[in-house]
Design an enzyme around this catalytic site. Sequence first.
Site, PDB file in Angstrom:
ATOM      1  N   CYS A  57       0.813  -1.226   0.000  1.00  0.00           N
ATOM      2  CA  CYS A  57       0.000   0.000   0.000  1.00  0.00           C
ATOM      3  C   CYS A  57       0.837   1.263   0.000  1.00  0.00           C
ATOM      4  O   CYS A  57       0.311   2.360  -0.190  1.00  0.00           O
ATOM      5  CB  CYS A  57      -0.949  -0.020   1.184  1.00  0.00           C
ATOM      6  SG  CYS A  57      -1.689  -1.627   1.378  1.00  0.00           S
ATOM      7  N   HIS A  93      -3.563   6.288   2.990  1.00  0.00           N
ATOM      8  CA  HIS A  93      -4.023   4.981   2.512  1.00  0.00           C
ATOM      9  C   HIS A  93      -5.400   4.683   3.102  1.00  0.00           C
ATOM     10  O   HIS A  93      -5.607   4.779   4.322  1.00  0.00           O
ATOM     11  CB  HIS A  93      -2.995   3.915   2.927  1.00  0.00           C
ATOM     12  CG  HIS A  93      -3.435   2.524   2.638  1.00  0.00           C
ATOM     13  ND1 HIS A  93      -4.061   2.171   1.464  1.00  0.00           N
ATOM     14  CD2 HIS A  93      -3.351   1.381   3.381  1.00  0.00           C
ATOM     15  CE1 HIS A  93      -4.337   0.879   1.493  1.00  0.00           C
ATOM     16  NE2 HIS A  93      -3.924   0.382   2.636  1.00  0.00           N
ATOM     17  N   ASN A 113     -10.346  -1.302   0.718  1.00  0.00           N
ATOM     18  CA  ASN A 113      -8.894  -1.105   0.710  1.00  0.00           C
ATOM     19  C   ASN A 113      -8.348  -1.629  -0.620  1.00  0.00           C
ATOM     20  O   ASN A 113      -8.360  -2.831  -0.871  1.00  0.00           O
ATOM     21  CB  ASN A 113      -8.305  -1.876   1.898  1.00  0.00           C
ATOM     22  CG  ASN A 113      -6.791  -1.826   1.953  1.00  0.00           C
ATOM     23  OD1 ASN A 113      -6.139  -1.427   0.997  1.00  0.00           O
ATOM     24  ND2 ASN A 113      -6.237  -2.257   3.062  1.00  0.00           N
TER      25      ASN A 113
HETATM   26  N1  ACO Z   1     -17.486 -10.282  10.157  1.00  0.00           N
HETATM   27  C1  ACO Z   1     -17.870 -10.612  11.404  1.00  0.00           C
HETATM   28  N2  ACO Z   1     -17.028 -10.969  12.382  1.00  0.00           N
HETATM   29  C2  ACO Z   1     -15.719 -10.973  12.076  1.00  0.00           C
HETATM   30  C3  ACO Z   1     -15.236 -10.650  10.810  1.00  0.00           C
HETATM   31  C4  ACO Z   1     -16.189 -10.306   9.824  1.00  0.00           C
HETATM   32  N3  ACO Z   1     -15.832  -9.981   8.564  1.00  0.00           N
HETATM   33  N4  ACO Z   1     -13.905 -10.746  10.804  1.00  0.00           N
HETATM   34  C5  ACO Z   1     -13.539 -11.127  12.039  1.00  0.00           C
HETATM   35  N5  ACO Z   1     -14.646 -11.270  12.809  1.00  0.00           N
HETATM   36  C6  ACO Z   1     -14.682 -11.654  14.195  1.00  0.00           C
HETATM   37  C7  ACO Z   1     -13.468 -12.420  14.628  1.00  0.00           C
HETATM   38  O1  ACO Z   1     -13.640 -13.781  14.398  1.00  0.00           O
HETATM   39  C8  ACO Z   1     -13.377 -12.088  16.077  1.00  0.00           C
HETATM   40  O2  ACO Z   1     -14.315 -12.882  16.774  1.00  0.00           O
HETATM   41  P1  ACO Z   1     -13.977 -13.439  18.259  1.00  0.00           P
HETATM   42  O3  ACO Z   1     -13.778 -12.229  19.097  1.00  0.00           O
HETATM   43  O4  ACO Z   1     -15.213 -14.215  18.589  1.00  0.00           O
HETATM   44  O5  ACO Z   1     -12.757 -14.254  18.107  1.00  0.00           O
HETATM   45  C9  ACO Z   1     -13.860 -10.662  16.126  1.00  0.00           C
HETATM   46  O6  ACO Z   1     -14.663 -10.451  14.972  1.00  0.00           O
HETATM   47  C10 ACO Z   1     -12.755  -9.663  16.097  1.00  0.00           C
HETATM   48  O7  ACO Z   1     -13.350  -8.436  16.246  1.00  0.00           O
HETATM   49  P2  ACO Z   1     -12.541  -7.198  16.732  1.00  0.00           P
HETATM   50  O8  ACO Z   1     -11.555  -7.574  17.778  1.00  0.00           O
HETATM   51  O9  ACO Z   1     -13.509  -6.137  17.097  1.00  0.00           O
HETATM   52  O10 ACO Z   1     -11.767  -6.784  15.416  1.00  0.00           O
HETATM   53  P3  ACO Z   1     -10.893  -5.538  15.293  1.00  0.00           P
HETATM   54  O11 ACO Z   1     -11.467  -4.393  16.024  1.00  0.00           O
HETATM   55  O12 ACO Z   1      -9.467  -5.909  15.554  1.00  0.00           O
HETATM   56  O13 ACO Z   1     -11.050  -5.180  13.739  1.00  0.00           O
HETATM   57  C11 ACO Z   1      -9.874  -5.177  11.673  1.00  0.00           C
HETATM   58  C12 ACO Z   1     -10.490  -6.019  12.768  1.00  0.00           C
HETATM   59  C13 ACO Z   1     -10.971  -4.343  11.027  1.00  0.00           C
HETATM   60  C14 ACO Z   1      -9.236  -6.083  10.642  1.00  0.00           C
HETATM   61  C15 ACO Z   1      -8.803  -4.227  12.274  1.00  0.00           C
HETATM   62  O14 ACO Z   1      -7.924  -4.972  13.084  1.00  0.00           O
HETATM   63  C16 ACO Z   1      -8.034  -3.481  11.239  1.00  0.00           C
HETATM   64  O15 ACO Z   1      -8.587  -2.669  10.509  1.00  0.00           O
HETATM   65  N6  ACO Z   1      -6.735  -3.707  11.170  1.00  0.00           N
HETATM   66  C17 ACO Z   1      -5.875  -3.031  10.199  1.00  0.00           C
HETATM   67  C18 ACO Z   1      -5.952  -3.744   8.925  1.00  0.00           C
HETATM   68  C19 ACO Z   1      -5.383  -2.921   7.813  1.00  0.00           C
HETATM   69  O16 ACO Z   1      -5.388  -1.713   7.811  1.00  0.00           O
HETATM   70  N7  ACO Z   1      -4.885  -3.586   6.819  1.00  0.00           N
HETATM   71  C20 ACO Z   1      -4.351  -2.964   5.678  1.00  0.00           C
HETATM   72  C21 ACO Z   1      -2.914  -2.926   5.724  1.00  0.00           C
HETATM   73  S1  ACO Z   1      -1.972  -2.901   4.362  1.00  0.00           S
HETATM   74  C22 ACO Z   1      -2.744  -3.286   3.007  1.00  0.00           C
HETATM   75  O17 ACO Z   1      -3.656  -2.614   2.733  1.00  0.00           O
HETATM   76  C23 ACO Z   1      -2.295  -4.333   2.098  1.00  0.00           C
END
Ligand code: ACO
Length: 323
Positions: free
Chosen positions: A112, A251, A281
């Site tokens: 990214c 980004h 993204n």
């Molecule tokens: N739908 C429903 N539930 C989900 C989903 C989904 N799509 N995905 C995960 N869950 C569940 C998990 O299984 C987990 O359940 P559990 O607690 O029972 O184990 C729970 O949701 C996790 O939820 P949160 O802890 O609230 O998730 P979080 O707040 O960490 O959000 C996210 C996750 C959105 C991925 C966040 O961590 C994030 O945005 N991280 C940065 C990612 C990023 O920016 N990536 C790009 C980088 S570089 C590039 O672009 C190539």
Amino acid sequence: MKKVQIKKFASYAPQLTVSNDDLSKIMDTSDEWISSRTGIKQRRISLTENTSDLCLQVAQKLIKQAHVNPAEVGLIIVATMSPDAATPSTSALVQGKLHAENALAFDISAACSGFIYGLEIAQKMMRQSTYKYAIVIGGEVLSKEVDWTDRTCAVLFGDGAAGALLENDAVQESFYGTDTKVVGDLNGDLVAGQTNPIQEFPPADFTVFHPFKMDGRAVYKFATSEVPASILRVCKANRLQPDEVDYFVLHQANYKIIKSIAKKIKQPIEKFPMNMDKYGNTSAASIPLMLTELAEKENLEGKTIVISGFGGGLTIGSQIIKL
Ligand code: ACO
């Protein structure tokens, strides 16, 4: 020193729009979960077009809008983590179809941050060369790399391409400083398209494709600490106060990440345009997609813009540009 100017931005996104509700029909997720955590409401998905096809559309728009002859383009850089193939490069495919027979063409892999790294390479190469024009594109078809049974990754990404046309020996300078950083120790936090050596000969099991894997929380933590530090570093090194910046185009991974960065550098959220609601993204395409949208909405001439990205590597890049 010769001036290098960004003359135009252009973007292209595939036609199919897939909403969060559409995804909730094929996996255990919901619009509420996705949009409350990321700001993403929908994404574009490419069915028949590959990364080079999206990038070619962008290149064609750029030269058409700027009335440039393809033969005048001396350099084409495509930043992508989802190339059509390991070789030929996506940029070589674009060069051929654009009939830009005088252009050197190569891809770069910086996820990214790729568009920023591409701009940095292009502007530096141009000053040492006679290229009249260069094209830098961030293009991705991430839908072909995502595991569509893995809801933790699949809901985040989308397809698209966007880029910039740069003019050499121009009237106006566009580049006012860059900060880049790679933290290779954290390479495992975001991996896609990995291939492995064959292990034995002849190989019993030769699995080529490994889908996208990401430690979302680790990447979140990395982005919210490293991106503000990078923005402040590039501003300080180039004697620019964040208050003097008109826009921070970051980004478009997650609106919460952007809100946290705005708070950390003490800047109003209104200076941070966002469009992840429409595209998700799109990795290397996300910053130029946002710049194109902004340039379509208002005249950016004379505006000071800081662009900043983070992603697989892990990589970070921030750059001060003026149009
Ligand atoms: N739908 C429903 N539930 C989900 C989903 C989904 N799509 N995905 C995960 N869950 C569940 C998990 O299984 C987990 O359940 P559990 O607690 O029972 O184990 C729970 O949701 C996790 O939820 P949160 O802890 O609230 O998730 P979080 O707040 O960490 O959000 C996210 C996750 C959105 C991925 C966040 O961590 C994030 O945005 N991280 C940065 C990612 C990023 O920016 N990536 C790009 C980088 S570089 C590039 O672009 C190539």
